[in-house]
Design an enzyme around this catalytic site. Structure first.
Site, PDB file in Angstrom:
ATOM      1  N   ASP A 103       0.849  -1.196   0.000  1.00 15.88           N
ATOM      2  CA  ASP A 103       0.000   0.000   0.000  1.00 15.88           C
ATOM      3  C   ASP A 103       0.883   1.243   0.000  1.00 15.88           C
ATOM      4  OD1 ASP A 103      -1.757   2.208   1.012  1.00 15.88           O
ATOM      5  OD2 ASP A 103      -3.203   0.582   1.117  1.00 15.88           O
ATOM      6  N   GLN A 127     -14.775   3.045   0.767  1.00 15.64           N
ATOM      7  CA  GLN A 127     -14.027   2.571  -0.398  1.00 15.64           C
ATOM      8  C   GLN A 127     -13.607   3.787  -1.209  1.00 15.64           C
ATOM      9  OE1 GLN A 127     -16.148  -0.179  -2.903  1.00 15.64           O
ATOM     10  NE2 GLN A 127     -14.393  -0.521  -4.229  1.00 15.64           N
ATOM     11  N   HIS A 147      -7.320  -5.287   1.901  1.00 14.89           N
ATOM     12  CA  HIS A 147      -6.202  -4.760   2.690  1.00 14.89           C
ATOM     13  C   HIS A 147      -5.745  -5.845   3.657  1.00 14.89           C
ATOM     14  CE1 HIS A 147      -6.731  -0.366   1.867  1.00 14.89           C
ATOM     15  NE2 HIS A 147      -7.976  -0.750   1.610  1.00 14.89           N
ATOM     16  N   HIS A 164     -10.639  -4.719  -3.622  1.00 12.16           N
ATOM     17  CA  HIS A 164      -9.297  -4.972  -3.111  1.00 12.16           C
ATOM     18  C   HIS A 164      -9.380  -5.354  -1.645  1.00 12.16           C
ATOM     19  CE1 HIS A 164     -10.080  -0.655  -2.564  1.00 12.16           C
ATOM     20  NE2 HIS A 164      -9.221  -0.670  -1.551  1.00 12.16           N
ATOM     21  N   ASN A 200     -13.247  -2.719   2.089  1.00  9.83           N
ATOM     22  CA  ASN A 200     -14.159  -1.580   2.149  1.00  9.83           C
ATOM     23  C   ASN A 200     -15.104  -1.673   0.952  1.00  9.83           C
ATOM     24  OD1 ASN A 200     -12.703  -0.498   4.365  1.00  9.83           O
ATOM     25  ND2 ASN A 200     -11.226   0.385   2.961  1.00  9.83           N
TER      26      ASN A 200
END
Length: 122
Positions: free
Chosen positions: A37, A100, A108, A106, A93
């Site tokens: 990230d 989001q 995390h 995606h 999210n």
């Protein structure tokens, strides 16, 4: 606002998947890609994204079941490889209220620090 069936072709994750912009890619296969990230919230923070275009989890279809399972298995595999032995948090999210920020499904994976409960409480 109606949900769109196809995600934005030009979002940042699509560009990373297509290798149009750089990213610290830590894993890739024919179904998904994982990278660090750019704005980590912990010492270990990476994302797993599908190569198939899915805007958000709530728009996943029944035929995406195997892909979603593969992504979760990839999370587990990478967590072991990256030595997240004391645990980690997995976050997806979804939509505006889910915070989001990129319209691309995606996951995390956040670790190497003690998390608080409920989420967001440190």
């Amino acid at each position: 606002m109606p949900k769109r069936e196809v995600q934005d072709e030009d979002n940042v994750f699509t560009k990373i998947i297509k290798k149009e912009i750089p990213a610290d890619i830590i894993y890739e296969d024919d179904l998904c890609l994982a990278f660090i990230d750019k704005f980590p919230v912990s010492p270990e923070h990476f994302l797993v994204v599908p190569r198939k275009q899915i805007r958000c989890l709530s728009e996943a279809k029944k035929e995406d079941t195997a892909l979603l399972g593969h992504m979760m298995f990839t999370v587990s595999k990478l967590a072991k490889e990256r030595k997240l032995d004391e645990g980690y948090r997995v976050v997806i999210n979804d939509g505006k209220h889910g915070c989001q920020t990129v319209n691309n499904l995606h996951i995390h994976v956040i670790g190497k620090k003690q998390m608080g409960w409920p989420p967001g409480k440190n």
